[in-house]
Design a protein around this motif. Structure first.
Motif, mmCIF file in Angstrom:
data_model
loop_
_atom_site.group_PDB
_atom_site.id
_atom_site.type_symbol
_atom_site.label_atom_id
_atom_site.label_comp_id
_atom_site.label_asym_id
_atom_site.label_seq_id
_atom_site.Cartn_x
_atom_site.Cartn_y
_atom_site.Cartn_z
ATOM 1 N N LEU A 95 70.096 41.946 134.761
ATOM 2 C CA LEU A 95 68.725 42.244 135.186
ATOM 3 C C LEU A 95 67.943 42.973 134.093
ATOM 4 O O LEU A 95 66.732 42.785 133.966
ATOM 5 C CB LEU A 95 68.741 43.078 136.465
ATOM 6 N N SER A 96 68.643 43.786 133.299
ATOM 7 C CA SER A 96 67.945 44.497 132.227
ATOM 8 C C SER A 96 67.439 43.518 131.178
ATOM 9 O O SER A 96 66.377 43.740 130.576
ATOM 10 C CB SER A 96 68.863 45.541 131.596
ATOM 11 N N GLU A 97 68.148 42.422 130.944
ATOM 12 C CA GLU A 97 67.698 41.396 129.998
ATOM 13 C C GLU A 97 66.472 40.670 130.537
ATOM 14 O O GLU A 97 65.538 40.356 129.789
ATOM 15 C CB GLU A 97 68.818 40.407 129.717
ATOM 16 N N ILE A 98 66.476 40.408 131.844
ATOM 17 C CA ILE A 98 65.330 39.736 132.445
ATOM 18 C C ILE A 98 64.103 40.639 132.395
ATOM 19 O O ILE A 98 62.990 40.190 132.097
ATOM 20 C CB ILE A 98 65.666 39.304 133.887
ATOM 21 N N ALA A 99 64.299 41.933 132.658
ATOM 22 C CA ALA A 99 63.183 42.872 132.573
ATOM 23 C C ALA A 99 62.667 42.962 131.139
ATOM 24 O O ALA A 99 61.452 43.048 130.911
ATOM 25 C CB ALA A 99 63.623 44.244 133.065
ATOM 26 N N ALA A 100 63.581 42.923 130.154
ATOM 27 C CA ALA A 100 63.175 43.001 128.748
ATOM 28 C C ALA A 100 62.354 41.786 128.338
ATOM 29 O O ALA A 100 61.566 41.854 127.388
ATOM 30 C CB ALA A 100 64.409 43.129 127.857
ATOM 31 N N ALA A 101 62.518 40.671 129.074
ATOM 32 C CA ALA A 101 61.731 39.470 128.811
ATOM 33 C C ALA A 101 60.342 39.549 129.442
ATOM 34 O O ALA A 101 59.558 38.603 129.342
ATOM 35 C CB ALA A 101 62.467 38.230 129.314
#
Length: 292
Positions: A95-101
């Protein structure tokens, strides 16, 4: 390829004949002349090399053996969804990767083993491990009254070497409910919207409160244009691209401003709610045939 095809639908010892909602897929494949076996992922007698395709469905006892499960996935010659997706998607730190996108997720704090955590002064919060299935070890707490319980939950998980995620409990869960956007490949192989459902609230209280998956309130729902648009944006950031996937489930909920927010991206072993959309099992069976 049809009548000579042999497909494994992966399950676990708790559901030796598959989860009920996967029976329509099993039957649709058999109607198309495919030989279908329900096989537990940890069955020592299974020879995965004999299957034209191995499809993950209900291996829900993997949580306590996560590393072994990922190793197993990497050993299977033809697995859907692929093993690298399994490794990435079964740890909710994705989820942190998706938020970073730049995509909207529920605000999430991650607490790893050895980290300290101070409960918020107020509000309703959800505590759960980043590696979990079926709401295992997940609970909600009303603070400050249940702060000690929440802190004990976090400490119990981190002491066991697990990473914890803490999120605000959004009130829309109890009113609008969650929207699950289900995607299956179309005739060209592109992952596309298949059907949608509404999920009602399940978490009723702090750790120890029972969560009965069989009582989950599921009804068909047509996702809004905004929900479909967010689902497409989420699929676009999947490592390696979404075209490799046989299925995807994007769970959304209205945020405080009413716009859709991602709860989870389910790419490994999600319920696909095939009984809520009668034609979906046939579409998924056809997508499997196309893979063969």
């Amino acid at each position: 390829m049809g009548r000579d095809a042999h497909v494994a639908l992966v399950t676990c010892a708790g559901f030796p004949d598959l989860w009920d909602d996967d029976h329509p897929l099993r039957d649709a494949l058999r109607e198309r002349g495919v030989t279908v076996d329900a096989v537990s992922w940890d069955d020592p007698a299974a020879d995965w090399s004999t299957y034209d395709l191995t499809v993950l469905r209900s291996p829900w006892d993997y949580v306590a053996r996560h590393e072994r499960f990922v190793e197993w996935a990497r050993s299977v010659p033809r697995l859907a969804n692929p093993a690298d997706i399994v490794a990435w998607n079964t740890d909710k730190r994705y989820l942190s990767e998706i938020a970073a996108a730049g995509l909207p997720i529920i605000p999430t704090e991650f607490i790893g083993p050895g980290d300290s955590w101070t409960p918020s002064s107020a509000g309703v919060w959800v505590v759960k491990p980043t590696i979990s299935a079926g709401s295992q070890d997940t609970a909600r707490y009303t603070l400050p009254g249940e702060s000690a319980l929440a802190a004990a939950h976090v400490e119990r998980l981190t002491t066991a070497g697990r990473t914890v995620m803490v999120q605000p409990y959004l009130s829309a869960v109890d009113t609008a409910g969650e929207t699950a956007v289900l995607c299956i490949p179309d005739a060209t192989g592109e992952l596309t919207f298949s059907h949608g459902i509404r999920k009602g609230a399940m978490l009723t209280g702090p750790a120890g409160a029972p969560v009965d998956l069989g009582s989950e309130r599921i009804t068909p729902r047509e996702p809004s244009a905004a929900e479909l648009e967010l689902a497409e944006r989420v699929l676009a950031v999947i490592p390696g691209g979404a075209k490799r996937l046989l299925y995807a489930r994007i769970d959304l909920i209205p945020g405080p401003d009413g716009s859709p927010t991602l709860i989870e991206l389910e790419l490994t072993e999600p319920s696909l709610f095939l009984r809520s959309a009668p034609a979906a099992a046939g579409r998924l069976a056809d997508a499997i045939l196309a893979r063969l």
